[in-house]
Design a protein around this motif. Structure first.
Motif, PDB file in Angstrom:
ATOM      1  N   LYS A  29      -8.572  -4.535  12.263  1.00  0.00           N
ATOM      2  CA  LYS A  29      -8.480  -6.156  11.869  1.00  0.00           C
ATOM      3  C   LYS A  29      -7.527  -6.321  10.688  1.00  0.00           C
ATOM      4  CE  LYS A  29     -12.822  -8.094  13.366  1.00  0.00           C
ATOM      5  NZ  LYS A  29     -14.290  -8.297  12.953  1.00  0.00           N
ATOM      6  N   TYR A  30      -7.656  -5.216   9.721  1.00  0.00           N
ATOM      7  CA  TYR A  30      -6.516  -5.264   8.677  1.00  0.00           C
ATOM      8  C   TYR A  30      -5.581  -4.281   8.599  1.00  0.00           C
ATOM      9  CZ  TYR A  30     -10.615  -8.069   7.130  1.00  0.00           C
ATOM     10  OH  TYR A  30     -11.762  -8.823   6.958  1.00  0.00           O
ATOM     11  N   ILE A  31      -4.632  -4.550   7.804  1.00  0.00           N
ATOM     12  CA  ILE A  31      -3.652  -3.339   7.667  1.00  0.00           C
ATOM     13  C   ILE A  31      -3.217  -3.602   6.116  1.00  0.00           C
ATOM     14  CG2 ILE A  31      -1.773  -5.217   7.887  1.00  0.00           C
ATOM     15  CD1 ILE A  31      -0.187  -2.905   9.335  1.00  0.00           C
ATOM     16  N   PHE A  32      -3.298  -2.361   5.397  1.00  0.00           N
ATOM     17  CA  PHE A  32      -3.097  -2.189   3.959  1.00  0.00           C
ATOM     18  C   PHE A  32      -1.815  -1.451   3.926  1.00  0.00           C
ATOM     19  CE2 PHE A  32      -7.344  -0.481   5.376  1.00  0.00           C
ATOM     20  CZ  PHE A  32      -8.194  -1.732   5.064  1.00  0.00           C
ATOM     21  N   CYS A  33      -1.028  -2.156   2.617  1.00  0.00           N
ATOM     22  CA  CYS A  33       0.103  -1.252   2.263  1.00  0.00           C
ATOM     23  C   CYS A  33       0.254  -1.432   1.050  1.00  0.00           C
ATOM     24  CB  CYS A  33       1.439  -2.111   3.101  1.00  0.00           C
ATOM     25  SG  CYS A  33       1.506  -3.928   2.438  1.00  0.00           S
ATOM     26  N   VAL A  34       1.101  -0.272   0.194  1.00  0.00           N
ATOM     27  CA  VAL A  34       1.024  -0.227  -1.151  1.00  0.00           C
ATOM     28  C   VAL A  34       2.224  -1.433  -1.338  1.00  0.00           C
ATOM     29  CG1 VAL A  34       0.404   2.232  -1.132  1.00  0.00           C
ATOM     30  CG2 VAL A  34       2.808   1.474  -1.046  1.00  0.00           C
ATOM     31  N   SER A  35       2.039  -2.003  -2.733  1.00  0.00           N
ATOM     32  CA  SER A  35       2.931  -3.005  -3.008  1.00  0.00           C
ATOM     33  C   SER A  35       3.068  -2.854  -4.576  1.00  0.00           C
ATOM     34  CB  SER A  35       2.580  -4.246  -2.497  1.00  0.00           C
ATOM     35  OG  SER A  35       3.284  -5.299  -2.890  1.00  0.00           O
ATOM     36  N   GLY A  36       3.821  -2.004  -5.068  1.00  0.00           N
ATOM     37  CA  GLY A  36       4.128  -2.177  -6.639  1.00  0.00           C
ATOM     38  C   GLY A  36       2.558  -1.440  -7.143  1.00  0.00           C
ATOM     39  N   ASP A  37       2.024  -1.692  -7.983  1.00  0.00           N
ATOM     40  CA  ASP A  37       0.859  -1.483  -8.689  1.00  0.00           C
ATOM     41  C   ASP A  37      -0.366  -1.587  -7.849  1.00  0.00           C
ATOM     42  OD1 ASP A  37       2.550  -0.702 -10.494  1.00  0.00           O
ATOM     43  OD2 ASP A  37       1.487  -1.858 -12.200  1.00  0.00           O
ATOM     44  N   PHE A  38      -0.134  -2.687  -6.820  1.00  0.00           N
ATOM     45  CA  PHE A  38      -1.267  -3.196  -6.007  1.00  0.00           C
ATOM     46  C   PHE A  38      -1.462  -2.580  -4.464  1.00  0.00           C
ATOM     47  CE2 PHE A  38       0.252  -6.988  -8.535  1.00  0.00           C
ATOM     48  CZ  PHE A  38      -0.460  -6.827  -9.495  1.00  0.00           C
ATOM     49  N   VAL A  39      -2.576  -2.617  -3.798  1.00  0.00           N
ATOM     50  CA  VAL A  39      -2.700  -2.495  -2.653  1.00  0.00           C
ATOM     51  C   VAL A  39      -2.771  -3.743  -1.980  1.00  0.00           C
ATOM     52  CG1 VAL A  39      -4.150  -1.151  -0.942  1.00  0.00           C
ATOM     53  CG2 VAL A  39      -3.409  -0.222  -3.054  1.00  0.00           C
ATOM     54  N   LYS A  40      -1.913  -3.957  -0.964  1.00  0.00           N
ATOM     55  CA  LYS A  40      -2.478  -5.471  -0.388  1.00  0.00           C
ATOM     56  C   LYS A  40      -2.958  -5.207   1.069  1.00  0.00           C
ATOM     57  CE  LYS A  40       1.301  -8.091  -2.500  1.00  0.00           C
ATOM     58  NZ  LYS A  40       2.325  -8.678  -2.396  1.00  0.00           N
ATOM     59  N   VAL A  41      -3.916  -6.162   1.271  1.00  0.00           N
ATOM     60  CA  VAL A  41      -4.862  -6.039   2.491  1.00  0.00           C
ATOM     61  C   VAL A  41      -4.561  -7.392   3.330  1.00  0.00           C
ATOM     62  CG1 VAL A  41      -7.130  -6.031   3.559  1.00  0.00           C
ATOM     63  CG2 VAL A  41      -6.738  -5.107   1.350  1.00  0.00           C
ATOM     64  N   TYR A  42      -3.890  -7.179   4.465  1.00  0.00           N
ATOM     65  CA  TYR A  42      -3.461  -8.217   5.280  1.00  0.00           C
ATOM     66  C   TYR A  42      -4.096  -8.003   6.523  1.00  0.00           C
ATOM     67  CZ  TYR A  42       0.990  -8.739   2.571  1.00  0.00           C
ATOM     68  OH  TYR A  42       1.949  -8.820   1.611  1.00  0.00           O
ATOM     69  N   SER A  43      -4.389  -9.463   6.951  1.00  0.00           N
ATOM     70  CA  SER A  43      -5.073  -9.523   8.388  1.00  0.00           C
ATOM     71  C   SER A  43      -3.861  -9.388   9.391  1.00  0.00           C
ATOM     72  CB  SER A  43      -5.613 -10.990   8.668  1.00  0.00           C
ATOM     73  OG  SER A  43      -5.820 -11.308  10.027  1.00  0.00           O
ATOM     74  N   THR A  44      -4.218  -8.546  10.287  1.00  0.00           N
ATOM     75  CA  THR A  44      -3.126  -8.155  11.403  1.00  0.00           C
ATOM     76  C   THR A  44      -3.170  -9.289  12.539  1.00  0.00           C
ATOM     77  OG1 THR A  44      -5.034  -7.118  12.725  1.00  0.00           O
ATOM     78  CG2 THR A  44      -3.549  -5.495  11.574  1.00  0.00           C
TER      79      THR A  44
END
Lengths: 829, 699
Positions: A29-44
């Motif tokens: 359901k979710y996809i995680f990706c690193v983004s600078g100092d954060f981790v972003k959680v997106y809905s697929t």
């Protein structure tokens, strides 16, 4: 409103999404990706960013699902910590302090309480793979210093390390060799490819590696585009490999599907290749992905793939190779020639995007709105090719017109120029090509500007070129017997002593046009195209030119290559003031008289905000960044801020964004970064955040009413039973995530106890208070004042005695502790 | 056709030579049709499209030690070893042949009465032969000690049987036909399983799918290769397809399985050879799977046949190369066996030369060509190409009568006699020269015992003819003007019927040396017509022989690159030869992979021995010290720019020139003139049919 806070320079979105492989949640359901100092959680499914997990103080370098709990996520960062997150709620559960800079993170299913990380040894290029034991202590911050060495001299990139079937071995590649470490045997086998200088083998070096999930098979990608499938690698002599060769350039990443039935590969060709059964002839393609494939990942459920691309894009792809979602960040992999612009209609930031495209990027949602294909040619990724470049763009007439210039220069003398004018189409909500002018000038176009005055009837565009002319283009009727149409034609060509035209600018009311010819500024009447006057300061070529606005509209500003900023009074035709300033960016604020200038010296960039009417700057901020600032723009605020402090008033109506040479997008903000980018973590934490869907409105309200009725009816009949919602113990039980709860048998007595009728009525009043407090202190930062309620620490022996006799209130305390306590000791019982 | 190019070659310490660089020998080796590997003797039988069968001894540095001449009507389709070391072949003329490996002759031929034979295979025990015929019949033959005996027919199939394979237990066989594979029970002879092969090829249905090869494994798996480019695994018990690998866009034409059944090799029409290996799925489970591992692209044309020796993959095809690719994981030490071998040219001489008249005789399969070398008056320095004052002349084109291939041929040193032999007759011609005209006179009535010769040699003065017959006897014939007289026959040593294939005569005509395949070299005294002595036998076969003038030293080259010098008068090895053996040859010399095919001597310099193989030409100066392993064997240094001291220090006995290659023949015409016959590989490829066109990326 926050006041008297200093203005800080903050990063503003646009960070890389393609830095590391994206990770899918267990249910896809979710996809995680690193983004600078954060981790972003997106809905697929919706492509929306659901959470931003923040807490790391440096670049996040790796994320992995917790293999023992698929609702948790590990992340590691260059700040030397590994953090464990609850990604559904966006909560940080634990932080492990490792101490070294961590470059990559790996987890293996069978090693439950340890993870693998890549750390850097003393030498800059020597990396080691180590096993970090994550101690099970209840506290939030735990030191994890127990490192055990696994492999030395590995590649920094996590693509060059892969764990094999059931974590029995790990494969690492670097340069020309593949090392396989077997955990059971504790031996390393090393296989080297020939790396002789002879041309055939020069590109043999490894680029990435992947391991088959079910079989003993390692896939490695190479510089020359080959994929090798290694087998029998537990025997130094009998090892063997198969080659698969389709890519013509290096293989960027490899991934096996969950069952291992197919292998995915990608590279500069912008094609995702699926090799079925590891057979050379049995392959499927997903072509035209737009940019080179940098990472490939596969969801644990096996239904989705995902590719990260060099244009800061993540594509979610179905098992049958259909693209299902695209998560596009700010495209930053090329030089920005157009500068920063604001689309007057969407208020989006507009700049160069993919090659030959103009991207519209929403600053608020950190997301690309859309791409406008300007060049309209298939992009071929080849380093030898000279591409058509989009060099200039400008919006005119309140966003109704867009002018773009593209050029391609094969050799010094062979310049191909094309100017395109695009009309905004209300129906399609996009730009449609209206006029295409090939070779509008004989040489490079240096500046492009629309006359944006409200009163002007015909849209007017001015282009300045190195060929010594500036041309005025106006919109005319281009109707013929087939259709009514409008088109742009050249209305006037002006020049001044064969000097190169280097810049042009319309005054705010559109009555005057200033064109700079190298060192000289010429002022033209826009009605008759007569030369009104000239200014010459003899201080080098003019770099930027802009008219003052509102009350300062009688001033013209210009800065020169020799580092002089001049202000001319148009009424007196004389120099009003000049200052020595090496200006890199000069941007007028469209909503005020303010002009922002960014100067650059070897020490860094400084910002000056001033009004043209007075040489004294309103605001100075030294050293906003160490790099050279390339472009800047004022973005009007949706809701004006109200800074009372005089120094910050310039930020009231607009915000200033700027782009440095390394292409980081920065802005000024008074709020702390955390506040500014406040994610939804807090609001989502509470149970009230259940979505108010249409269903809720229909069913939920209905049910409430029914409940009420029912309750009333029951009240009259029955002895009042405690409402379960009001009992904190039950509340706790129901709201604590299941995976951190102790075993059911342990809870049973508490639960039954809590259902017993309380003799004391006073507790009923206190309980709701506590609940609200509990919500607040969930992150443990707030100290409660009530000493009696404050729980010291895990003194389990004392607590156990309590359990039997205490009533619901103490049990509630008990349960609350369980949220903080590490339950590993239960397992040990 | 290239014209003769005289070159000037300066060999350091040897002075300058004028070199006739001959490139008009238009020789194209016939393509390879079958290979059969014999594990017992480590020999490889190779059949070519013209019916020639060659036997390579893999233990003796891949030397081609025997060959059976081809025949126009015999095209070999199958070749197999049976009963230990008996070699059988079958072809499209419907006959099964057995070869006599001692006498280098065909023992017998037998018609199978099933039309053209497409496939033949020996049973695992070696006691039976199975042939697959055009009419769809599979016939079983029993091998008796001196013949084969038809036993019975299996169930007849509806189309030709192209491939056969026995189950290692000998109970079942698999037969590949067009569009299907049948499995037979050997006891009952009935087809118990029929497996239909998919005709689909890259989504397009082809007209037919030809099963080019099958292999039966002991676990009951049948592997098939077919014209649709597939390698398929079938379960013979249930008749189901287990796995399919699409590996080529063209036909997969051949398959060979290793004895251990852990790897097999297939050859495709695109010239690629694929290796498949049985690897365990995971390290700790017993489950194994077949995986395509490495592709080898050593061929440009169809790979018609492959073989799998314990340590190497062997492939051959239309492009005439025999490629032996060692399996690195099976090779223990780095020696000959660890290097890739590509054998293109026969290991025997096809060119003979008349020094007096400067004539070259070229031997082809069915004709002979006689050329006169051109001449030049110009001089030049090292490397110069001299202009021709007179072009080379094609004097004679002599076609053989009958369908048989020429075995050997020779021209007398004076140029007035010419002899050649086929499998059934020896022909002798007298050449008469009148200015530029040449007339040919056939000497008829050759004696009956001169049926077939393996080697023909004229004496230096052209008065005697020596003929080595395939029965092991040597005949001496005196040549008179226009006629001949049989002088003597040396009968083979009692008990041996080994054929002699190399002859050498001393320039004074007194000594004749003859060598067979394994026994030592025999030296006969021609004057007294008796056996003079026998050079001690050596493990490796002789590849070239020559007797030096004056000293009558016999120089012998063996296939392991050793060179011996044996003094005939003294009946012992010479001092130099003993020295060489004591010190040993340079390791690079021993690592060369083609045998020395010709040895000759300088008429004025008794210490020089001239020899060549396909890739180098060497003058051994016996007066200089031998090279040890530290010295540079191949002297790449140009002879001028080093000091004399340095040159003297580095000078050693081996002067090697690698300018001319591939070199089929090289000899000294006179003191200052060399003739070199080259056959560039490109010229051969240009004469082959075009290969399958493959799209090349980036074109």
């Amino acid at each position: 409103m926050v006041e008297e806070e200093s203005v800080r320079v903050v990063h503003c979105g646009g960070s890389e999404l393609n830095f590391r492989r994206a990770v899918f949640s267990a249910d896809s359901k979710y996809i995680f990706c690193v983004s600078g100092d954060f981790v972003k959680v997106y809905s697929t499914t919706t492509e929306e960013c659901v959470h931003i997990l923040q807490g790391h103080r440096d670049l996040v370098t790796g994320i992995q699902l917790n293999p023992s709990n698929y609702l948790q996520l590990y992340s590691c960062s260059l700040d030397g910590t590994i953090k464990l997150w609850d990604y559904l709620d966006g909560i940080l559960i634990k932080t492990f302090l490792v101490g070294h800079k961590l470059h990559a993170l790996f987890t293996v299913a069978h090693a439950e309480d340890s993870v693998f990380v890549t750390i850097n040894k003393e030498e800059p290029d020597i990396f080691q793979l180590v096993l970090v034991k994550l101690p099970k202590f209840p506290s939030q911050e735990i030191e994890a210093k127990e490192l055990s060495f696994v492999l030395d001299y590995i590649n920094q990139s996590p693509k060059c390390i892969a764990f094999g079937r059931e974590g029995e071995y790990v494969a690492a590649v670097r340069d020309f060799y593949l090392s396989v470490y077997f955990f059971k045997k504790k031996t390393t086998s090393r296989y080297t490819l020939s790396s002789s200088k002879n041309k055939k083998h020069a590109k043999n070096s490894f680029t990435c590696v992947a391991c088959h999930p079910k079989e003993d098979c390692i896939a490695s990608g190479h510089m020359d585009g080959k994929i090798r499938l290694w087998r029998n690698f537990d025997d130094d002599k009998k090892y063997t490999y198969t080659c698969l060769h389709w890519h013509h350039d290096l293989v960027m990443d490899l991934a096996f599907s969950v069952t291992g039935a197919s292998l995915l590969s990608g590279g500069r060709e912008c094609v995702l290749v699926e090799w079925r059964d590891a057979a050379e002839k049995n392959k499927e393609f997903l072509p035209r992905l737009g940019a080179s494939v940098e990472h490939i990942s596969v969801s644990p459920a096996g239904d989705l793939f995902c590719t990260s691309h060099s244009d800061n894009k993540i594509m979610v792809i179905h098992r049958n190779l259909d693209t299902s979602a695209v998560i596009q960040g700010l495209v930053k992999d090329r030089s920005i020639l157009t500068g920063l612009m604001i689309d007057p209609k969407t208020k989006a930031l507009v700049l160069n995007g993919k090659p030959g495209h103009l991207q519209f990027y929403s600053l608020q949602s950190d997301k690309q709105l859309y791409n406008l294909d300007i060049v309209q040619q298939e992009y071929i990724n080849d380093s030898d090719l000279i591409q058509i470049e989009l060099t200039k763009a400008a919006f005119g007439c309140f966003g109704n017109w867009l002018a773009t210039v593209e050029q391609r220069e094969e050799k010094e003398t062979e310049l191909e120029l094309q100017m395109k004018l695009w009309k905004y189409n209300k129906k399609t909500q996009g730009f449609v090509l209206n006029t295409k002018i090939s070779m509008p000038h004989d040489d490079h176009i240096t500046a492009l500007c629309f006359c944006n005055a409200e009163r002007s009837e015909t849209p007017t565009l001015v282009t300045a070129s190195k060929d010594g002319h500036f041309k005025v283009w106006i919109l005319t009727d281009d109707s013929d017997i087939y259709k009514n149409a409008v088109g742009w034609t050249c209305d006037f060509v002006g020049s001044y002593h064969k000097y190169q035209a280097t810049g042009c600018c319309f005054s705010e009311d559109g009555s005057l046009l200033a064109v700079s010819f190298e060192e000289i500024v010429t002022i033209w009447d826009s009605e008759t195209w007569e030369l009104k006057c000239t200014f010459c300061q003899r201080a080098g070529k003019i770099r930027h030119l802009c008219f003052g606005r509102l009350t300062c509209s009688k001033y013209l500003l210009g800065d020169t290559e020799n580092g002089i900023l001049c202000c001319w009074n148009l009424l007196s035709c004389a120099l009003e003031w000049s200052a020595k300033l090496n200006v890199r960016v000069m941007e007028p604020d469209p909503h005020s008289e303010n002009v922002a200038a960014v100067s650059w010296s070897s020490g860094g960039s400084d910002l000056f905000v001033f009004k043209p009417s007075e040489p004294r700057p309103l605001y100075i901020q030294k050293n906003i960044t160490r790099e050279e600032v390339q472009w800047g723009v004022f973005v009007p605020r949706d809701v004006p801020d109200s800074f009372t402090s005089e120094a910050y008033q310039w930020l009231n109506r607009s915000q200033f964004y700027f782009l440095t040479k390394s292409q980081s997008l920065l802005t000024f903000s008074t709020k702390s970064a955390e506040e500014k980018l406040t994610p939804t973590s807090k609001q989502l934490l509470a149970e009230e955040s259940l979505p108010t869907t249409p269903f809720y409105f229909i069913l939920g309200k209905h049910r409430q009413q029914e409940d009420k009725k029912l309750n009333e009816a029951l009240e009259s009949e029955l002895v009042q039973l405690p409402l379960t919602e009001n009992i904190p113990a039950i509340n706790e039980l129901l709201h604590t995530p299941a995976h951190v709860l102790p075993s059911a048998s342990f809870l049973c007595s508490l639960f039954v106890n809590s259902l017993l009728l309380s003799e004391e009525t006073r507790s009923a009043e206190e309980i709701p208070d506590d609940v609200s407090m509990e919500e607040k202190e969930s992150d443990d930062s707030d100290e409660e004042n009530n000493v009696t309620e404050h729980v010291q620490d895990t003194q389990s022996a004392a607590l156990e005695e309590d359990i039997v006799y205490q009533l619901s209130k103490s049990e509630e305390k008990e349960l609350r502790k369980f949220r903080k306590v590490d339950y590993s000791w239960i397992a040990a019982l | 056709m290239r014209l003769l190019l005289p070159w000037v070659l300066n060999i350091e310490g040897m002075g300058e030579f004028k070199v006739h660089r001959v490139r008009f020998f238009n020789y194209v080796p016939p393509g390879i049709r079958c290979v059969a590997y014999n594990n017992q003797s480590n020999r490889l039988a190779v059949s070519r499209t013209d019916g020639t069968v060659e036997i390579y001894n893999l233990s003796a540095n891949y030397f081609q030690e025997k060959f059976f001449p081809g025949h126009e009507s015999r095209s070999t389709e199958a070749l197999c070893w049976a009963e230990g070391q008996r070699l059988f072949s079958a072809g499209l003329n419907g006959e099964i042949l057995e070869y006599d490996l001692q006498a280098l002759d065909i023992k017998y031929s037998m018609d199978a009465f099933g039309g053209p034979i497409w496939s033949m295979i020996a049973s695992p025990s070696g006691s039976h032969l199975l042939v697959g015929c055009e009419d769809g019949s599979v016939k079983l033959f029993q091998i008796t000690p001196d013949k084969i005996q038809f036993e019975r027919n299996f169930d007849r199939q509806k189309s030709r049987i192209l491939s056969l394979s026995w189950h290692p237990c000998g109970t079942h066989i698999a037969a590949g036909s067009i569009d299907y594979i049948s499995v037979f029970d050997v006891k009952s002879g009935s087809a118990i399983q029929k497996m239909i092969v998919d005709r689909q090829y890259m989504g397009v249905s082809k007209r037919k799918c030809i099963v080019w090869g099958v292999a039966f494994l002991s676990d009951g798996t049948v592997i098939s290769v077919d014209s649709a480019g597939k390698v398929q695994f079938w379960d013979s018990a249930s008749g189901t397809l287990v796995k399919s690998h699409l590996i080529a866009n063209a036909d997969v034409q051949s398959i060979a399985v290793a004895d251990q059944e852990d790897s097999f090799v297939v050859g495709t029409a695109e010239g690629t050879v694929f290796h498949f290996q049985l690897v365990s799925v995971t390290s700790n489970s017993t489950e194994k799977q077949w995986v395509r591992t490495k592709p080898f692209q050593h061929h440009t044309h169809d790979v018609r046949t492959v073989a799998h020796s314990p340590t190497a993959l062997i492939s051959g095809g239309t492009d005439t190369h025999l490629v032996i690719r060692p399996l690195m994981e099976k090779v223990e030490v780095k020696n000959y066996d660890a290097a890739l071998r590509k054998i293109t040219f026969p290991h025997r001489r096809l060119v003979s030369c008349s020094k007096k008249r400067q004539l070259l005789l070229f031997q082809f399969a069915h004709h002979l060509e006689l050329w006169r070398l051109g001449s030049t008056v110009a001089t030049g320095k090292n490397g110069d190409i001299l202009p021709l004052s007179k072009n080379a002349d094609h004097l004679l084109h002599l076609k053989t009568k009958g369908p048989e291939n020429i075995i050997c041929s020779s021209i007398s040193p004076c140029g007035s006699w010419l002899a050649y032999s086929t499998a059934s007759r020896v022909f002798l011609y007298r050449l008469n020269y009148e200015h530029d005209n040449i007339s040919l006179q056939r000497i008829s009535k050759m004696p009956a015992f001169l049926r077939s010769a393996l080697q023909i040699l004229f004496s230096e003065d052209s008065t005697k003819l020596f003929v080595a017959s395939n029965q092991g006897s040597l005949h001496i014939i005196r040549l008179l003007e226009g006629s001949f007289k049989h002088l003597h026959t040396f009968q083979p040593q009692s008990g041996t019927v080994e054929a002699m294939c190399l002859l050498a005569v001393s320039p004074d005509g007194n000594w004749l040396a003859a060598s067979g395949n394994s026994a030592g070299v025999h030296v006969y005294n021609v004057k007294h017509l008796k056996l003079h002595c026998t050079v001690p036998a050596y493990n490796f076969p002789v590849t070239a022989l020559a007797i030096a003038p004056n000293t009558n030293n016999l120089v012998i080259a063996h296939s392991d690159q050793q060179v011996f010098e044996y003094s005939i008068p003294e009946k012992q090895y010479t001092e130099w030869s003993r020295n060489v053996q004591k010190q040993g040859f340079h390791h690079l010399w021993l690592q060369r992979d083609t045998p020395i095919t010709h040895i000759s001597f300088h008429p004025k310099r008794p210490t020089h021995i001239l020899l060549h193989d396909a890739y180098m030409f060497c003058i051994i100066d016996k007066s200089l010290p031998l090279p040890n392993d530290k010295t540079v064997l191949y002297n790449p240094l140009p002879p001028t720019n080093e000091s004399d001291v340095f040159r003297r220090r580095t000078a050693h006995a081996f002067k090697i020139s690698k300018i001319y290659k591939p070199l089929l023949f090289m000899d000294l015409l006179d003191e200052r003139t060399l003739v070199a016959v080259e056959r560039p590989l490109d010229d051969i490829i240009a004469q082959l049919p075009p290969p399958i066109k493959k799209k090349k990326f980036g074109t």
